[in-house]
Design a protein around this motif. Sequence first.
Motif, PDB file in Angstrom:
ATOM      1  N   MET A   1     -33.407  -2.161  17.660  1.00  0.00           N
ATOM      2  CA  MET A   1     -32.126  -1.946  18.323  1.00  0.00           C
ATOM      3  C   MET A   1     -32.314  -0.912  19.438  1.00  0.00           C
ATOM      4  SD  MET A   1     -28.435  -0.735  16.734  1.00  0.00           S
ATOM      5  CE  MET A   1     -28.292  -2.102  15.628  1.00  0.00           C
ATOM      6  N   LYS A   2     -31.707  -1.173  20.562  1.00  0.00           N
ATOM      7  CA  LYS A   2     -31.790  -0.288  21.714  1.00  0.00           C
ATOM      8  C   LYS A   2     -31.025   1.012  21.428  1.00  0.00           C
ATOM      9  CE  LYS A   2     -30.106  -0.116  26.429  1.00  0.00           C
ATOM     10  NZ  LYS A   2     -29.397  -0.840  27.476  1.00  0.00           N
ATOM     11  N   THR A   3     -31.629   2.154  21.813  1.00  0.00           N
ATOM     12  CA  THR A   3     -30.959   3.448  21.668  1.00  0.00           C
ATOM     13  C   THR A   3     -30.475   3.912  23.038  1.00  0.00           C
ATOM     14  OG1 THR A   3     -32.231   4.121  19.739  1.00  0.00           O
ATOM     15  CG2 THR A   3     -31.277   5.884  21.055  1.00  0.00           C
ATOM     16  N   ILE A   4     -29.227   4.331  23.089  1.00  0.00           N
ATOM     17  CA  ILE A   4     -28.658   4.902  24.310  1.00  0.00           C
ATOM     18  C   ILE A   4     -28.424   6.382  24.057  1.00  0.00           C
ATOM     19  CG2 ILE A   4     -26.714   4.865  25.904  1.00  0.00           C
ATOM     20  CD1 ILE A   4     -26.396   1.895  25.281  1.00  0.00           C
ATOM     21  N   LYS A   5     -29.023   7.220  24.923  1.00  0.00           N
ATOM     22  CA  LYS A   5     -28.918   8.682  24.809  1.00  0.00           C
ATOM     23  C   LYS A   5     -27.806   9.163  25.729  1.00  0.00           C
ATOM     24  CE  LYS A   5     -30.520  12.661  23.376  1.00  0.00           C
ATOM     25  NZ  LYS A   5     -30.166  13.067  22.034  1.00  0.00           N
ATOM     26  N   VAL A   6     -26.795   9.787  25.135  1.00  0.00           N
ATOM     27  CA  VAL A   6     -25.657  10.277  25.913  1.00  0.00           C
ATOM     28  C   VAL A   6     -25.312  11.709  25.511  1.00  0.00           C
ATOM     29  CG1 VAL A   6     -24.681   7.960  26.226  1.00  0.00           C
ATOM     30  CG2 VAL A   6     -23.920   9.367  24.308  1.00  0.00           C
ATOM     31  N   VAL A   7     -24.428  12.292  26.301  1.00  0.00           N
ATOM     32  CA  VAL A   7     -23.916  13.634  26.021  1.00  0.00           C
ATOM     33  C   VAL A   7     -22.392  13.584  26.054  1.00  0.00           C
ATOM     34  CG1 VAL A   7     -25.888  14.987  26.808  1.00  0.00           C
ATOM     35  CG2 VAL A   7     -24.209  14.206  28.479  1.00  0.00           C
ATOM     36  N   ALA A   8     -21.769  14.490  25.321  1.00  0.00           N
ATOM     37  CA  ALA A   8     -20.307  14.572  25.304  1.00  0.00           C
ATOM     38  C   ALA A   8     -19.869  16.023  25.420  1.00  0.00           C
ATOM     39  CB  ALA A   8     -19.752  13.954  24.028  1.00  0.00           C
ATOM     40  N   ALA A   9     -18.806  16.227  26.202  1.00  0.00           N
ATOM     41  CA  ALA A   9     -18.244  17.562  26.411  1.00  0.00           C
ATOM     42  C   ALA A   9     -16.964  17.713  25.588  1.00  0.00           C
ATOM     43  CB  ALA A   9     -17.927  17.777  27.887  1.00  0.00           C
ATOM     44  N   ILE A  10     -16.950  18.724  24.757  1.00  0.00           N
ATOM     45  CA  ILE A  10     -15.733  19.084  24.040  1.00  0.00           C
ATOM     46  C   ILE A  10     -15.172  20.264  24.827  1.00  0.00           C
ATOM     47  CG2 ILE A  10     -14.759  19.834  21.843  1.00  0.00           C
ATOM     48  CD1 ILE A  10     -17.585  18.612  20.724  1.00  0.00           C
ATOM     49  N   ILE A  11     -14.311  19.926  25.781  1.00  0.00           N
ATOM     50  CA  ILE A  11     -13.792  20.933  26.711  1.00  0.00           C
ATOM     51  C   ILE A  11     -12.619  21.652  26.054  1.00  0.00           C
ATOM     52  CG2 ILE A  11     -12.764  21.324  28.983  1.00  0.00           C
ATOM     53  CD1 ILE A  11     -14.203  18.702  29.886  1.00  0.00           C
ATOM     54  N   ILE A  12     -12.740  22.977  25.988  1.00  0.00           N
ATOM     55  CA  ILE A  12     -11.697  23.807  25.379  1.00  0.00           C
ATOM     56  C   ILE A  12     -11.077  24.685  26.457  1.00  0.00           C
ATOM     57  CG2 ILE A  12     -11.224  25.634  23.708  1.00  0.00           C
ATOM     58  CD1 ILE A  12     -13.555  24.506  22.052  1.00  0.00           C
ATOM     59  N   HIS A  13      -9.752  24.684  26.478  1.00  0.00           N
ATOM     60  CA  HIS A  13      -9.012  25.511  27.431  1.00  0.00           C
ATOM     61  C   HIS A  13      -7.716  25.936  26.758  1.00  0.00           C
ATOM     62  CE1 HIS A  13      -7.817  26.995  31.337  1.00  0.00           C
ATOM     63  NE2 HIS A  13      -6.668  26.347  31.222  1.00  0.00           N
TER      64      HIS A  13
END
Length: 131
Positions: A1-13
């Motif tokens: 299975m293909k792996t996709i590498k991503v990032v996510a921002a948990i933006i706090i304000h």
Amino acid sequence: MKTIKVVAAIIIHENKIFATQRGYGEFKDGWEFPGGKVESGETPQEALVREIKEELDIEIEVKDFLETVEYDYPAFHLSMDCFFCTIKSGEMVLKEHEAAKWLTVETLDSVDWLPADQGLVEGIREYMQLR
């Protein structure tokens, strides 16, 4: 299975957490933390700064690492590095998302999170309680 590498921002304000609703693709209308694919030669933090600038037109500061989510979708494996972030400058403009909301710890369950993002909710609650 293909792996996709991503990032996510948990933006706090101001003690609120930013959530976005996908405006395209097979997961259209699902809620997620903004971010995107890590390109060759980028660190996850560099990718996150670039992606958020592209998607929301703001500059962020990447802060604490929360976790790496490993999730198997039917067509691919997702490996998502998730970081808490703050806004450094700019006014948010939704360039790729259908909608966005600022959620409190109490309202984190009020949106229909995509499966990989759903797993972050408890860790975010714990982090916010320690602040």
